[in-house]
Design an enzyme around this catalytic site. Structure first.
Site, mmCIF file in Angstrom:
data_model
loop_
_atom_site.group_PDB
_atom_site.id
_atom_site.type_symbol
_atom_site.label_atom_id
_atom_site.label_comp_id
_atom_site.label_asym_id
_atom_site.label_seq_id
_atom_site.Cartn_x
_atom_site.Cartn_y
_atom_site.Cartn_z
ATOM 1 N N CYS A 87 0.707 91.001 -65.680
ATOM 2 C CA CYS A 87 1.702 90.600 -66.682
ATOM 3 C C CYS A 87 1.913 91.708 -67.717
ATOM 4 O O CYS A 87 0.973 92.126 -68.402
ATOM 5 C CB CYS A 87 1.244 89.308 -67.357
ATOM 6 S SG CYS A 87 2.061 88.940 -68.919
ATOM 7 N N CYS A 122 1.028 90.738 -71.261
ATOM 8 C CA CYS A 122 -0.435 90.679 -71.419
ATOM 9 C C CYS A 122 -1.008 92.072 -71.636
ATOM 10 O O CYS A 122 -1.908 92.271 -72.462
ATOM 11 C CB CYS A 122 -1.076 90.038 -70.193
ATOM 12 S SG CYS A 122 -0.474 88.373 -69.809
ATOM 13 N N CYS A 180 25.428 89.484 -56.120
ATOM 14 C CA CYS A 180 24.182 89.034 -55.492
ATOM 15 C C CYS A 180 24.287 89.047 -53.965
ATOM 16 O O CYS A 180 25.138 88.358 -53.382
ATOM 17 C CB CYS A 180 23.843 87.634 -56.002
ATOM 18 S SG CYS A 180 22.611 86.758 -55.027
ATOM 19 N N CYS A 191 23.708 85.636 -52.337
ATOM 20 C CA CYS A 191 24.884 84.770 -52.510
ATOM 21 C C CYS A 191 25.941 85.099 -51.450
ATOM 22 O O CYS A 191 26.584 84.196 -50.887
ATOM 23 C CB CYS A 191 25.478 84.944 -53.907
ATOM 24 S SG CYS A 191 24.324 84.610 -55.263
#
Length: 467
Positions: free
Chosen positions: A47, A50, A385, A388
């Site tokens: 992360c 993090c 996309c 898509c």
């Protein structure tokens, strides 16, 4: 030589020593018993947020190690049981524990100063006892926002407990208590249980006796301890949002007339019970554009977020209307009384919409998707996309399959060109959601394979209308 290597090893180990406790399922409960006050970072090694927090976490741990406040961390990718136990949904999640019990999630600024201040406040009494108004003023001078002053003759009783509980839950505002009757009377606190907010300008805002301390003090503090107009801060926005109307005013500070418009709207909001957060379009403008509440083409512009009662959609200024004092004043008034119609980003209504897959634009959302007599499937897509584009012929066939079913609508919306309600959680493309007839709030997300057969089965399984 061996001695030299041993000494080097000790030095390296010492330089790598950490004041942050590393907790696991095996030692977590013991750490709760051993530490009266503890904050735990639940994190994942991959992360980014993090990783950014890691050196700050070390700094906080070192600063507080001699004050009886434990700073710890849990790698949830390894300690999955602890992640499930505390329902960790995102990273990092920062949880505060006191006397072995979970007390609160930390949601403030991720700076060493802010986290340290939060922990110091949480570790001690949630309020400070003062003996005079002058002492309260001295404390106010060092605070970023206003302070809350209450008079309680005895530090006990229901009213005092309510006051202390609200103080304990407020991470940003300082709470002060005067117990001496003479000192309290000099502060215009004439009876035990009386409270006022002292704002940064030194003005007292007395909490009415007609209000209930437990139910109403927190919102009263939000309304009066913070300045009415301030710079947009996402963390503070979340704190102030419940129970308030917040107007986000976005200006192109390099544009003509920006200073005059800023002064005008700031003067207008003084007459209304709202908060205003000002931002430069170059700083937070793109975030507002992504939300679909501003076009990004016209400044200044304004968005009202109404946190009173049930959740409401943001109310945007109509960008084709010129900004002037009278118009802005009327807009704020309409927002407050609930009569203002919002502007929302939308493509034009299609001139023709007779294909098997209906095109949805925001201007027709309520008319087409909100029609309670019909079951509506919506694909939220982006023109660029690839997934898509791959879905397009299958989705067209789905529309053709239901083309003669008057109660089923197969539709699509360009989510990059139209406002999409954030509650729908459209995070990626394509996202497919089903809005059942007669139960439009019971939205069903499609999680299956993108095949014609699976999509047909999904629609038939979730439809409320008769085939």
């Amino acid at each position: 030589m061996k001695f030299l290597f041993a000494l080097l090893a000790v030095c390296v180990a010492s330089s790598m020593a950490s004041d942050v406790l590393e907790l696991t399922g095996a030692n977590f409960d013991q750490a709760l018993k051993d530490n009266k006050v503890m904050i735990v970072k639940f994190y994942a090694p991959w992360c980014g947020h993090c990783k950014s927090l890691a050196p700050i976490w070390e700094e906080v741990a070192t600063d507080l190690k001699d004050e009886g406040i434990a700073v710890a961390k849990v790698d949830v990718t390894i300690e999955e049981g602890l992640g499930q136990r505390y329902q960790i949904q995102g990273f990092p999640t920062l949880k505060f524990f006191k006397n072995g019990k979970e007390s609160a999630d930390y949601k403030g600024a991720r700076t060493a100063d802010a986290i340290t201040a939060f922990l110091k406040k949480k570790s001690g009494a949630p309020f400070t006892v003062v003996n005079s108004f002058e002492e309260a003023e001295q404390i106010l001078a060092d605070e970023k926002y206003g302070v809350v002053v209450g008079h309680f003759a005895a530090l006990a009783g229901d009213a005092f407990e309510d006051f202390a509980a609200i103080a304990d839950g407020d991470e940003a505002i300082k709470y002060l208590v005067i117990s001496d009757a003479a000192s309290a009377e000099a502060c215009e606190l004439t009876q035990s249980g009386a409270v006022f907010v002292l704002d940064k300008d030194g003005k007292k805002h007395h909490f009415s006796e007609d209000l209930d301390l437990e139910d109403d003090l927190a919102s009263f503090v939000k309304q009066n301890a913070y300045p009415q107009t301030m710079e947009l801060n996402p963390d503070l926005f979340q704190v102030l949002m419940p129970g308030n109307i917040i107007i986000v005013s976005a200006f192109d500070t390099k544009g003509e007339g920006a200073e005059e418009h800023t002064a005008m709207v700031t003067e207008v909001v003084k007459n209304f019970p709202v908060k205003q957060m000002i931002t430069d379009s170059n700083k937070w403008g793109n975030a507002l554009v992504r939300m679909g509440v501003v076009s990004g083409e016209v400044y200044p512009t304004f968005v009202a977020f109404d946190g009173r009662g049930e959740r409401k959609a943001p109310i945007s200024w109509h960008e084709d209307v010129a900004v002037d004092k009278e118009g802005f004043q009327q807009w704020v008034s309409n927002v407050i009384d609930g009569t203002q119609t919002p502007w929302m980003k939308s493509e034009p209504i299609p001139e023709s919409n007779n294909g098997p897959v209906k095109v949805i634009v925001q201007k027709q959302w309520q008319e087409l998707v909100g029609d309670n007599t019909k079951d509506v499937l919506v694909e939220f897509y982006a023109p660029w996309c690839g997934h898509c584009k791959n879905l397009a012929p299958i989705y067209e066939s789905l529309g053709e399959h239901f083309v003669n079913d008057d109660n089923i609508v197969i539709s699509k919306m360009d989510a990059t060109a139209n406002y999409v309600d954030p509650l729908l959680s459209v995070q990626g493309f394509p996202t497919i959601k089903f809005f059942p007839a007669g139960a439009k709030n019971d939205v069903v997300s499609y999680e299956g394979d993108r095949t014609l057969e699976d999509l047909i089965e999904f629609v038939n399984t979730n439809r409320n209308s008769q085939a």
